[in-house]
Scaffold this active site. Structure first.
Site, PDB file in Angstrom:
ATOM      1  N   GLU A   1      76.559  33.478  36.379  1.00 54.40           N
ATOM      2  CA  GLU A   1      76.302  33.725  37.791  1.00 54.40           C
ATOM      3  C   GLU A   1      77.579  34.153  38.514  1.00 54.40           C
ATOM      4  O   GLU A   1      77.535  34.960  39.459  1.00 54.40           O
ATOM      5  CB  GLU A   1      75.679  32.491  38.449  1.00 54.40           C
ATOM      6  CG  GLU A   1      74.338  32.063  37.864  1.00 54.40           C
ATOM      7  CD  GLU A   1      73.312  33.183  37.831  1.00 54.40           C
ATOM      8  OE1 GLU A   1      73.367  34.097  38.676  1.00 54.40           O
ATOM      9  OE2 GLU A   1      72.436  33.146  36.950  1.00 54.40           O
TER      10      GLU A   1
ATOM     11  N   HIS B   1      77.883  37.835  38.176  1.00 52.36           N
ATOM     12  CA  HIS B   1      77.095  38.515  39.216  1.00 52.36           C
ATOM     13  C   HIS B   1      77.851  38.509  40.543  1.00 52.36           C
ATOM     14  O   HIS B   1      77.884  39.507  41.271  1.00 52.36           O
ATOM     15  CB  HIS B   1      75.753  37.812  39.414  1.00 52.36           C
ATOM     16  CG  HIS B   1      74.709  38.137  38.397  1.00 52.36           C
ATOM     17  ND1 HIS B   1      74.394  39.422  38.037  1.00 52.36           N
ATOM     18  CD2 HIS B   1      73.877  37.331  37.672  1.00 52.36           C
ATOM     19  CE1 HIS B   1      73.419  39.407  37.135  1.00 52.36           C
ATOM     20  NE2 HIS B   1      73.092  38.153  36.902  1.00 52.36           N
TER      21      HIS B   1
END
Length: 704
Positions: free
Chosen positions: A497, A500
């Protein structure tokens, strides 16, 4: 997205008839409608109340309609600035309100927010349709597009023009009036059904509790998991007992370690039957309706299937290419899974048990085999992966690669007390963006892990507007004096994450609709998945995996065992993932309506590919939120497609050095900064100098 929409204000206003008197306030009273007087102009979460959302949407929609009217009624000849850029900039208030609302609906929802979301779903859908199907507006866009080669646009301007025009066409702008009305109805129905699907799943997940009241039934479980279950029980008024839930940090370790097979079966059955219980939260009927409505929409727009429609905008390009990749992996993965199943059965037989391996046995016996084969126990690893150590490891990795730094802030409003906020500074000390981090599960948060944004990057008045990015996870919570200790899988999820987030933070483009993660589904996972490689690399592990009590770095002997076990159980992992990807494609690549119920359809799909009984798809149909409520329809394959890219990209770093500055800078300039401003394959080649080689993926998964 940049393609805004129009709906007559009187229709929108009608949704507010019957509102409570407390909702009748002036705009100046509503923090969502005022300029954000906060550090870094972040949303004023400390002032935003549920009561503010309906009037905020009302005003934002009204303002957006006026902005659209201004473009449509402009008597000047349509050009790039007064039409395309004007569309890009229209609806900024609606974007701000929507961003806050829908992020809270995922990360910190409640009954009021969910009710508003259900009310809004068809109205927002109609709002989008009214602009995309506005003939006068499309005529202006089309006239600019027809002159695109004579306008002297740079590459990014041209990309915005192309995406804007294509967005109208793909949204039905070329349809007849009659078919436009059909499309509006389909979109409205889909908006309601997909919203309800997600709400049903959250309700099902929160409704279940496995209450254990006998200490002997905790045999096999770690002290940390037992303590966490006791804390949950206490919070639910069941002190002296232990409560296990369907959140991943609870159910997955229970399945992995609990000696009591009957209890493993109970919690497993609850987990795999979510949305499939014949109650008010049942998703079987609605998901078939969703799939069929998507097919109807695709055919209306001239496509053979929903997958054909979706994949036109992806690197894969069409369903044939997706099936080709998945089928290449399926054979080797299933063969390896069958070997793993046989090994588990030997373990069961050796214990003089007479049952055949079932899905609720797999993780339990795989863990026993891992310990025997590699002398590796997950509980031996976790003390080295406290949340703070892993978080700082991710930050340090980014610092070594790109020179960026992270400064914790305590003066920024957040939507929950557990949320952390960091200012991210570039290597020259300039402000790059803000990062929110929300790590722990709660009833108000949906499951899984994701990255989102509260403000996308853009360039305004020749200055870079910095993004506000958030990562949301569901990790094991701290218990007592013990910090949150992560499994290695959770540690890699954090790095994922965070990857991202870097994609959003590094973005450096003109237009917000092309910024950061505004790329195809099968390219967006490259920046996230490549970061997982650093999480697992022995050189990097030594720098961040520190024992939470002693501060001692993870020993070489343990790293060696982890490395040796790196491809262990990959038959299972790949098979459950690919089977889910194929299930997604079966729902969305069909060219005729589905007439079976969801259970029958799923069973037929799995029988066709020969999935063994001991494994089920990673997500069964009734809780496959990615594809029925999360934007990944005909796109769940993207993780494996991107793994071909990330494995190959990481090989470039391995060849030149894990923190080679030239390679890192090339990855930043060609991938992370560019967002959706270029063709993904071309962007990748600009970084790597060639197309990706799948051999690195096969080696990584032990399937070669």
């Amino acid at each position: 997205m940049s393609k805004k929409s129009f709906i007559p204000f009187l229709v929108v206003a009608s949704m507010f008839v019957g509102c409570n008197n407390e909702e009748k306030m002036t705009n100046s009273d509503n923090p969502l409608l005022a300029a954000y007087d906060t550090p870094f102009n972040v949303p004023p979460f400390d002032k935003i109340k549920d009561v503010h959302f309906r009037p905020a949407f009302e005003e934002a929609l009204k303002k957006h309609n006026l902005e659209i009217d201004s473009i449509v009624n402009n008597t000047e000849e349509p050009n790039f600035i007064n039409t395309i850029v004007a569309l890009e900039n229209a609806g900024s208030l609606l974007g701000n309100v929507s961003t806050v609302f829908y992020n809270l609906n995922s990360a910190n929802t409640n009954d009021t927010i969910q009710a508003i979301a259900k009310d809004l779903a068809p109205l927002i859908s109609a709002h989008s349709d009214e602009i995309q199907l506005n003939a006068k507006l499309f005529a202006k866009v089309k006239s600019v597009y027809a002159k695109k080669d004579a306008l002297g646009l740079d590459a990014e301007d041209k990309k915005l023009l192309e995406e804007t025009y294509k967005g109208f066409v793909r949204s039905g702008a070329n349809l007849t009036d009659r078919d436009k009305e059909k499309l509006k109805k389909i979109n409205a129905d889909l908006s309601v059904l997909t919203t309800q699907y997600g709400q049903n799943l959250l309700a099902e997940t929160n409704a279940y509790e496995l209450v254990v009241d006998k200490e002997e039934d905790l045999a096999g479980l770690s002290e940390g998991l037992i303590a966490a279950a006791a804390d949950v029980a206490k919070s639910k008024g069941k002190e002296g007992k232990w409560v296990f839930t369907l959140s991943n940090p609870s159910v997955m370790p229970f399945l992995q370690y609990a000696d009591n097979r009957e209890l493993r079966k109970q919690i497993w059955n609850a987990y795999q039957s979510r949305g499939n219980n014949g109650n008010d939260n049942d998703n079987k009927e609605s998901l078939v309706k969703i799939a069929n409505l998507r097919l109807e929409k695709a055919k209306l727009l001239g496509y053979a299937s929903h997958a054909a429609y979706v994949l036109e905008e992806s690197m894969a390009a069409n369903p044939t290419n997706v099936y080709s990749l998945l089928n290449k992996l399926w054979g080797p993965a299933l063969a390896k899974a069958k070997v793993e199943a046989a090994d588990i059965q030997k373990e069961i037989d050796a214990a003089k048990d007479t049952f055949k391996v079932a899905p609720y046995d797999w993780r339990y016996y795989a863990e026993k085999i891992r310990v025997k084969r590699f002398a590796l126990n997950e509980e031996e690893i976790k003390p080295y992966f406290s949340l703070s150590a892993v978080r700082e490891g991710a930050f340090a990795t980014a610092t070594k690669l790109w020179g960026i730094t992270f400064v914790a802030l305590n003066n920024v409003p957040t939507y929950h007390e557990e949320v952390e906020v960091y200012e991210v500074k570039d290597k020259d000390g300039s402000h790059l963006g803000l990062l929110y981090a929300d790590f722990f599960p709660r009833d108000s948060k949906r499951g899984g892990a994701w990255m989102t944004s509260y403000r996308s990057q853009q360039t305004k008045d020749s200055k870079r507007v910095a993004p506000v990015i958030s990562i949301v996870c569901n990790f094991t919570k701290p218990v007592g004096d013990q910090p949150a200790l992560l499994t290695f899988d959770e540690a890699t999820t954090l790095f994922h994450e965070f990857g991202h987030a870097l994609h959003g933070l590094f973005s450096n483009v003109k237009y917000k609709s092309l910024a950061g993660t505004s790329v195809s589904r099968d390219f967006v996972e490259l920046p996230s998945q490549i970061m997982e490689n650093w999480a697992a690399d022995p050189e990097v592990l030594k720098t961040y995996a520190k024992h939470y009590k002693t501060g001692e770095a993870i020993p070489d002997s343990l790293i060696a065992k982890m490395d040796k076990a790196g491809t262990f159980d990959q038959g299972f992992a790949t098979t459950e993932y690919v089977s889910a990807s194929l299930l997604d494609m079966n729902y969305h690549a069909t060219t005729s309506p589905i007439t079976d119920n969801a259970n029958a359809f799923e069973k037929a799909a799995m029988v066709k590919i020969g999935l063994i009984d001991a494994i089920i798809p990673r997500y069964r149909s009734t809780y496959f939120q990615h594809i029925f409520s999360g934007g990944y329809s005909a796109g769940y394959y993207a993780y494996i497609w991107a793994e071909v890219l990330d494995s190959d990209a990481y090989a470039a770093f391995k060849e030149k050095g894990l923190f080679d500055q030239a390679t890192a800078e090339s990855f930043r300039k060609n991938i992370l900064e560019r967002g959706g401003t270029g063709d993904p394959a071309a962007l990748y080649r600009a970084f790597r100098g060639k197309d990706p080689d799948p051999v690195h993926l096969m080696k990584k998964r032990g399937l070669n």
